[in-house]
Write a protein that holds these residues in place. Structure first.
Motif, PDB file in Angstrom:
ATOM      1  N   VAL A 160      50.041 132.095 120.142  1.00  0.00           N
ATOM      2  CA  VAL A 160      50.077 131.264 121.346  1.00  0.00           C
ATOM      3  C   VAL A 160      49.207 131.854 122.462  1.00  0.00           C
ATOM      4  CG1 VAL A 160      52.377 130.418 120.780  1.00  0.00           C
ATOM      5  CG2 VAL A 160      52.150 132.414 122.255  1.00  0.00           C
ATOM      6  N   ASP A 161      48.543 132.992 122.208  1.00  0.00           N
ATOM      7  CA  ASP A 161      47.659 133.579 123.210  1.00  0.00           C
ATOM      8  C   ASP A 161      46.373 132.751 123.279  1.00  0.00           C
ATOM      9  OD1 ASP A 161      45.810 135.175 124.665  1.00  0.00           O
ATOM     10  OD2 ASP A 161      46.816 137.024 124.038  1.00  0.00           O
ATOM     11  N   PRO A 162      46.050 132.181 124.438  1.00  0.00           N
ATOM     12  CA  PRO A 162      44.853 131.322 124.511  1.00  0.00           C
ATOM     13  C   PRO A 162      43.557 132.065 124.203  1.00  0.00           C
ATOM     14  CG  PRO A 162      45.767 131.768 126.701  1.00  0.00           C
ATOM     15  CD  PRO A 162      46.770 132.255 125.712  1.00  0.00           C
ATOM     16  N   ARG A 163      43.574 133.383 124.358  1.00  0.00           N
ATOM     17  CA  ARG A 163      42.371 134.165 124.043  1.00  0.00           C
ATOM     18  C   ARG A 163      42.142 134.255 122.538  1.00  0.00           C
ATOM     19  NH1 ARG A 163      43.749 139.722 126.735  1.00  0.00           N
ATOM     20  NH2 ARG A 163      45.707 139.218 125.661  1.00  0.00           N
ATOM     21  N   LEU A 164      43.148 133.877 121.740  1.00  0.00           N
ATOM     22  CA  LEU A 164      43.058 133.976 120.279  1.00  0.00           C
ATOM     23  C   LEU A 164      43.221 132.598 119.641  1.00  0.00           C
ATOM     24  CD1 LEU A 164      45.236 137.193 119.902  1.00  0.00           C
ATOM     25  CD2 LEU A 164      42.762 137.040 119.567  1.00  0.00           C
ATOM     26  N   SER A 165      42.638 131.605 120.273  1.00  0.00           N
ATOM     27  CA  SER A 165      42.750 130.242 119.754  1.00  0.00           C
ATOM     28  C   SER A 165      42.037 130.116 118.408  1.00  0.00           C
ATOM     29  CB  SER A 165      42.148 129.253 120.752  1.00  0.00           C
ATOM     30  OG  SER A 165      40.790 129.581 120.997  1.00  0.00           O
ATOM     31  N   VAL A 166      42.416 129.101 117.635  1.00  0.00           N
ATOM     32  CA  VAL A 166      41.831 128.879 116.314  1.00  0.00           C
ATOM     33  C   VAL A 166      40.369 128.475 116.441  1.00  0.00           C
ATOM     34  CG1 VAL A 166      41.915 127.403 114.266  1.00  0.00           C
ATOM     35  CG2 VAL A 166      44.032 128.284 115.246  1.00  0.00           C
ATOM     36  N   THR A 167      39.507 129.173 115.703  1.00  0.00           N
ATOM     37  CA  THR A 167      38.081 128.832 115.682  1.00  0.00           C
ATOM     38  C   THR A 167      37.629 128.380 114.300  1.00  0.00           C
ATOM     39  OG1 THR A 167      37.539 131.157 115.262  1.00  0.00           O
ATOM     40  CG2 THR A 167      37.512 130.428 117.564  1.00  0.00           C
ATOM     41  N   SER A 168      38.488 128.587 113.275  1.00  0.00           N
ATOM     42  CA  SER A 168      38.150 128.161 111.921  1.00  0.00           C
ATOM     43  C   SER A 168      39.278 127.266 111.415  1.00  0.00           C
ATOM     44  CB  SER A 168      37.978 129.376 110.998  1.00  0.00           C
ATOM     45  OG  SER A 168      37.759 128.964 109.662  1.00  0.00           O
ATOM     46  N   THR A 169      39.007 125.969 111.325  1.00  0.00           N
ATOM     47  CA  THR A 169      40.066 125.014 110.981  1.00  0.00           C
ATOM     48  C   THR A 169      40.078 124.633 109.504  1.00  0.00           C
ATOM     49  OG1 THR A 169      38.602 123.181 111.573  1.00  0.00           O
ATOM     50  CG2 THR A 169      40.073 124.023 113.296  1.00  0.00           C
ATOM     51  N   SER A 170      39.026 124.929 108.779  1.00  0.00           N
ATOM     52  CA  SER A 170      38.945 124.527 107.378  1.00  0.00           C
ATOM     53  C   SER A 170      39.664 125.541 106.478  1.00  0.00           C
ATOM     54  CB  SER A 170      37.489 124.403 106.942  1.00  0.00           C
ATOM     55  OG  SER A 170      37.409 124.151 105.552  1.00  0.00           O
ATOM     56  N   MET A 171      40.378 125.028 105.488  1.00  0.00           N
ATOM     57  CA  MET A 171      41.030 125.887 104.496  1.00  0.00           C
ATOM     58  C   MET A 171      40.080 126.246 103.354  1.00  0.00           C
ATOM     59  SD  MET A 171      44.255 126.335 105.435  1.00  0.00           S
ATOM     60  CE  MET A 171      45.270 126.643 103.986  1.00  0.00           C
ATOM     61  N   ARG A 172      38.935 125.590 103.291  1.00  0.00           N
ATOM     62  CA  ARG A 172      38.054 125.767 102.136  1.00  0.00           C
ATOM     63  C   ARG A 172      37.550 127.194 101.958  1.00  0.00           C
ATOM     64  NH1 ARG A 172      34.360 120.244 102.536  1.00  0.00           N
ATOM     65  NH2 ARG A 172      36.061 118.778 102.022  1.00  0.00           N
ATOM     66  N   PRO A 173      37.089 127.890 103.020  1.00  0.00           N
ATOM     67  CA  PRO A 173      36.607 129.262 102.805  1.00  0.00           C
ATOM     68  C   PRO A 173      37.673 130.164 102.188  1.00  0.00           C
ATOM     69  CG  PRO A 173      35.936 128.467 104.958  1.00  0.00           C
ATOM     70  CD  PRO A 173      36.887 127.460 104.408  1.00  0.00           C
ATOM     71  N   PHE A 174      38.912 130.039 102.666  1.00  0.00           N
ATOM     72  CA  PHE A 174      39.980 130.868 102.115  1.00  0.00           C
ATOM     73  C   PHE A 174      40.228 130.522 100.655  1.00  0.00           C
ATOM     74  CE2 PHE A 174      44.442 131.081 100.890  1.00  0.00           C
ATOM     75  CZ  PHE A 174      44.648 132.450 100.977  1.00  0.00           C
ATOM     76  N   ILE A 175      40.274 129.222 100.355  1.00  0.00           N
ATOM     77  CA  ILE A 175      40.553 128.801  98.976  1.00  0.00           C
ATOM     78  C   ILE A 175      39.460 129.308  98.045  1.00  0.00           C
ATOM     79  CG2 ILE A 175      40.744 126.794  97.452  1.00  0.00           C
ATOM     80  CD1 ILE A 175      42.042 125.312  99.846  1.00  0.00           C
ATOM     81  N   ARG A 176      38.186 129.195  98.484  1.00  0.00           N
ATOM     82  CA  ARG A 176      37.082 129.679  97.645  1.00  0.00           C
ATOM     83  C   ARG A 176      37.208 131.181  97.398  1.00  0.00           C
ATOM     84  NH1 ARG A 176      33.724 126.168 100.754  1.00  0.00           N
ATOM     85  NH2 ARG A 176      33.100 127.935 102.060  1.00  0.00           N
ATOM     86  N   THR A 177      37.495 131.930  98.467  1.00  0.00           N
ATOM     87  CA  THR A 177      37.614 133.384  98.324  1.00  0.00           C
ATOM     88  C   THR A 177      38.782 133.748  97.420  1.00  0.00           C
ATOM     89  OG1 THR A 177      36.656 133.734 100.520  1.00  0.00           O
ATOM     90  CG2 THR A 177      37.941 135.542  99.587  1.00  0.00           C
ATOM     91  N   ALA A 178      39.926 133.074  97.626  1.00  0.00           N
ATOM     92  CA  ALA A 178      41.107 133.366  96.811  1.00  0.00           C
ATOM     93  C   ALA A 178      40.855 133.064  95.346  1.00  0.00           C
ATOM     94  CB  ALA A 178      42.300 132.576  97.334  1.00  0.00           C
ATOM     95  N   MET A 179      40.193 131.945  95.066  1.00  0.00           N
ATOM     96  CA  MET A 179      39.925 131.581  93.673  1.00  0.00           C
ATOM     97  C   MET A 179      38.939 132.556  93.044  1.00  0.00           C
ATOM     98  SD  MET A 179      39.784 127.412  93.849  1.00  0.00           S
ATOM     99  CE  MET A 179      39.444 127.288  92.099  1.00  0.00           C
ATOM    100  N   ARG A 180      37.943 132.980  93.830  1.00  0.00           N
ATOM    101  CA  ARG A 180      36.974 133.952  93.321  1.00  0.00           C
ATOM    102  C   ARG A 180      37.668 135.267  92.979  1.00  0.00           C
ATOM    103  NH1 ARG A 180      34.059 134.821  97.759  1.00  0.00           N
ATOM    104  NH2 ARG A 180      32.806 132.950  97.452  1.00  0.00           N
ATOM    105  N   ALA A 181      38.503 135.753  93.899  1.00  0.00           N
ATOM    106  CA  ALA A 181      39.203 137.011  93.664  1.00  0.00           C
ATOM    107  C   ALA A 181      40.175 136.893  92.497  1.00  0.00           C
ATOM    108  CB  ALA A 181      39.947 137.446  94.934  1.00  0.00           C
ATOM    109  N   ALA A 182      40.910 135.767  92.440  1.00  0.00           N
ATOM    110  CA  ALA A 182      41.872 135.577  91.353  1.00  0.00           C
ATOM    111  C   ALA A 182      41.169 135.583  89.997  1.00  0.00           C
ATOM    112  CB  ALA A 182      42.623 134.269  91.556  1.00  0.00           C
ATOM    113  N   GLY A 183      40.005 134.955  89.943  1.00  0.00           N
ATOM    114  CA  GLY A 183      39.252 134.943  88.686  1.00  0.00           C
ATOM    115  C   GLY A 183      38.781 136.324  88.281  1.00  0.00           C
TER     116      GLY A 183
END
Length: 884
Positions: free
Chosen positions: A421-444
């Motif tokens: 809730v700190d306004p100085r740390l607001s969300v700047t990355s709204t897409s889940m795709r980068p995380f999903i790609r990284t997770a799938m790459r690591a899992a593989g």
């Protein structure tokens, strides 16, 4: 100003910060501030040489020798010796040249001028030890004779009980400390106080906290008054907080000398907003001059002139990680998460960074410099932190990280939610795709899908896979005894880099076990204690297996009267000496145990820390403690068997609850819980294998250290752990590194004494947990995360270091955190309270397996609970109660 006789007195204008040995910390700072053009009342300093000449005539050498030989914990003996030293100094003759120096120094400040006479020790106002208030100060001293007497009493105050105890606890040599004395023109203050240029509660830098009260600043410094408090942002000079104090007391100068306490009362602020901002601006100048936050004392006279009367570093602030990244950063402590509160050795730090490079490569982001580690790694206070700012500022991170923290570091999870809730740390990355790609790459790359499938379909084959992994790891760790130092370094870098991909491939198997528990909970509606009971006495847990093997070893020793007598009558260090000579009655049995588990130890994730095989005194002491256990019911193997029976009952109950809702539900719940019982114990195996890697590299690096000793680079082979891998490779070319190692050892020992390490830290210095901890402390509540069900009342035993610790059967262990090096203590513990950790942290898992009630994440527990107190641990509700 310099007087006759080897600089017995110096004016402030002749002093700078480099003259600590001559003038002590207080005078060095006052001189430095004066030369910087800041508003310091005029004064001079009687140097340490003046003290030395008086002390030599006092005959202190014998007392100092006795103090040096006295343990820091023996406060009564320290106090007695301190009293003798004071008496000797108060009776010692003052040489004529010293008396003349005092007279001349005072005369320079004006005829019969009122002055403050202040002690200034060489071990004072240091970056790591402030010594604030340890020596004496005398205010409004008037007349040459009174000044002479005050100077003598300042010299004697180098040996106050509190100063001696402070030096002993901080490892400062009594023989090396000297005292100078400051004579400074008194400011007849209308209002005075203290100002911190960083917030001492939250740690936030560039946020001044000002306490102010009428009269002299002594009322504020001594805590005799509730002052007005102001908080100012130094960047904008905005006053963010005003908190009036009652100010019922003022200390003022008396005509002719001395001070008096005057009753006052006012609800109005004693300084204006304009004065507050002026103070803050002055504080910013002081902090900028030193390049570090400062604790200052100030005064405002009747003319409205602002004076600085003292400045020292703020020693309680936790150091900040160095960063070149813009904006506010959020750091999470690896040390706290792993239960290792002490600092890392340089070699241990280097190993962890190389392991992190392997982890980054698995995720598809190999660092350009592998020895520097993954970009998210940061160092502060010689401890490791992760820069989790991208997770805080991303939609994926906010969804996933709190859930992970909830089971591994519960309090950190709560803090994470607050940061969101700190306004100085607001969300700047709204897409889940980068995380999903990284997770799938690591899992593989770690084979997660096939490991999960294997664990679900053929759990015994999954267990066999984890055993094969251990065998393959041992093969990779093997290195020829004749390998060169360069080959050993190459081998070390190779195996450390491959550690993460190897051990993380076990996690899908262990996760399958916990997923089965979650599935059964959803199918049956069971929760809390019912589900926790399933995790009692899990098989295939290497730490539990180790503890039980240690218990069986203790039983074998107890069965042999001569062995039992040897363990019961000798101290742990004596047992270790006998073992190292090969003369222990149970020599072969202990050797077999250490051959299998000797790679473990306290703070074992630090490659530089000794293993049990290096220093067996700890584990031999644990064995001796086991011999004190009375009664079959308290035997760990009996407790483990009872836990397994309770777990099986819980399984039957949960399956029945699910079956009552449908036959298929019951079958699926049974399927899931069978996987839980078989696979969840593997949670400890990745760390077990990782520690095997670290221990193997440690042994190899010791051989490299021996070669560096032979090359005359180091004094001892163990010194190699105070170099990193890059420096060790460079050192093989020759050239002494003794000074570097000595400096690092000294810095390491300073950090070992640090009691507080933040769970999370912002790059502006803020500890987000600080205000929450303060509120909880004010309410007197000791609450944490439920970790192991049940309730127990017993005697608390606060243990900060498990080495040499003794726990009577049934005592409740209160600790900052734990790692596997602590777990032998669990066998005699009646309950567990930890400051750190979550319901899935190591201590919580082991407590559940032994069936002892546990609460973790209890803020400041080792301070708020004292050894000997009667406490009740409610492991179901997460509450710790202290008896009146």
């Amino acid at each position: 100003m310099k007087t006759a006789g080897e600089s017995l007195a110096l004016g402030f204008g002749d002093i700078d910060a480099a003259m600590l040995a001559e003038v002590g910390g207080k005078a060095a700072n006052l001189g430095e501030l004066t030369r910087a053009g800041l508003p310091v009342p005029p004064g001079c300093c009687l140097t340490t040489e003046a003290y030395h000449r008086v002390a030599e005539g006092a005959g202190l050498k014998e007392v100092i020798a006795e103090l040096t030989a006295t343990a820091a914990q023996d406060t009564a003996a320290l106090a007695g010796l301190a009293g003798r030293a004071r008496a000797l100094l108060l009776e010692a003759p003052i040489p004529d040249e010293v008396r003349d120096a005092i007279t001349e120094c005072y005369a320079r400040l004006g005829a019969d001028a009122p002055v403050a006479v202040r002690s200034s020790a060489t071990a004072e106002d240091l970056p790591y030890a402030s010594f604030a208030g340890q020596q004496d100060t005398y205010l409004n001293v008037v007349g040459a004779e009174a000044v002479q007497d005050a100077v003598r009493r300042c010299w004697a105050s180098l040996w106050t009980d509190r100063a001696v105890a402070y030096r002993a606890s901080n490892g400062i040599d009594h023989a090396a400390v000297r005292l100078a004395v400051v004579l400074q023109r008194m400011v007849e203050a209308e209002v005075a106080g203290v100002m911190f240029t960083a917030n001492p509660v939250t740690g936030r830098r560039r946020e001044a906290v000002i306490d102010a009260a009428p009269g002299l600043g002594e009322a504020v410094v001594s805590g005799a008054v509730n002052p007005d408090r102001f908080v100012v942002d130094l960047a904008s000079m905005r006053i963010s907080e005003r908190r009036p104090g009652d100010k019922r007391l003022a200390i003022r100068s008396r005509p002719g000398g001395g001070t008096e306490r005057v009753e006052t009362s006012s609800d109005e602020p004693c300084v204006t907003d304009e004065q507050v901002r002026a103070l803050a601006a002055l504080g910013a100048k002081v902090a900028d001059h030193y390049g570090a936050p400062q604790d200052t004392e100030w005064a405002i006279d009747a003319d409205g002139t602002l004076w600085l009367t003292q400045a020292r570093p703020i020693t309680t602030l936790y150091p900040l990680p160095e960063t070149t990244r813009d904006g506010l950063r959020v750091y999470f402590s690896v040390n706290v998460a792993q239960g290792v509160m002490r600092p890392f050795t340089p070699m241990g730090m280097a190993a962890f960074k190389l392991v992190s490079a392997g982890a980054a490569a698995v995720c598809g982001f190999p660092p350009a410099d592998r020895l520097a580690g993954a970009p998210i790694m940061a160092e502060a206070g010689r401890r490791l932190f992760l820069d989790i700012t991208p997770a805080v500022r991303s939609r994926a991170g906010r969804a996933i990280l709190p859930r992970l923290l909830a089971v591994g570091e519960a309090r950190a999870g709560v803090i994470f939610q607050q940061l969101a809730v700190d306004p100085r740390l607001s969300v700047t990355s709204t897409s889940m795709r980068p995380f999903i790609r990284t997770a799938m790459r690591a899992a593989g790359r770690i084979g997660a899908p096939k490991r999960l499938a294997l664990a679900l379909a053929r759990p015994r084959a999954a267990l066999a896979f984890t055993r094969r992994l251990g065998e393959e790891l041992e093969t990779r760790l093997a290195i020829s005894p004749g390998a060169t130092a360069e080959q050993r370094l190459d081998h070390a870098e190779r195996v450390l880099r491959g550690t993460f991909p190897t051990i993380v491939s076990i996690m899908p198997v262990a996760i399958t076990g916990y997923a089965g528990l979650g599935l059964a909970g959803k199918l049956s509606g069971a929760k809390g204690e019912q589900l926790q009971a399933v995790l009692r006495s899990l098989p295939n847990n290497p730490t539990t297996e180790m503890d039980l093997e240690l218990w069986h070893l203790a039983k074998d020793i107890a069965a042999d009267p001569e062995s039992a007598r040897q363990f019961r009558t000798a101290q742990a260090r004596e047992l270790a000496d006998v073992y190292e000579r090969g003369e222990l009655r149970a020599q072969q049995a202990v050797e077999r145990f250490l051959a299998r588990y000797g790679h473990r130890g306290v703070a074992e994730i630090d490659l530089g820390m000794p293993r049990w095989s290096d220093e067996p005194a700890h584990i031999l002491g644990v064995l001796a403690n086991y011999l004190r256990l009375d009664g079959e019911d308290l035997a760990p193997d009996a407790m483990f068997a009872r836990g397994a029976e309770e777990a099986e009952r819980a399984v039957r109950t949960i399956v029945a609850m699910a079956g009552a809702k449908g036959r298929l539900r019951g079958r699926l719940a049974a399927f899931g819980l069978r996987r839980t019982r078989m696979l969840a114990g593997l949670r400890e195996l990745p760390k077990y294998y990782a520690v095997e890697v670290l221990a193997a590299v440690r042994r190899s690096m010791r051989v490299v250290g021996e070669e560096l000793v032979a090359k005359d680079v180091l004094d001892r082979a163990e010194d190699v752990y105070f170099l990193d891998l890059r420096e060790t490779r460079q050192a093989l070319a020759g050239g002494s590194l003794r000074e570097l190692v000595a400096a690092r050892r000294a810095a390491y020992e300073q950090e070992v004494r640090r009691r507080h390490v933040p769970r999370m830290l912002l790059s502006d210095g803020t500890e987000p947990e600080a205000l929450a901890v303060r509120a909880a402390a004010a309410e007197g509540a000791l609450t944490g995360t439920p970790a192991s069900a049940g309730t127990v009342t017993g005697t608390a035993r606060v243990v900060l270091d498990p080495v040499g610790a003794h726990l009577e059967p049934g005592e409740i262990l209160v600790a900052p955190s734990t790692d596997p090096g602590w777990t032998p203590l669990f066998l005699t513990a009646g309950g567990l309270v930890m400051e750190m950790g979550g319901s899935m942290s190591h201590g919580a898992v082991v407590a559940r397996e032994y069936g002892i009630p546990a609460v973790v994440g209890v803020a400041d527990a080792t301070h708020r609970i004292v050894t000997g107190a009667t406490i009740t641990v409610d492991g179901s509700g997460g509450i710790v109660s202290i008896a009146d």
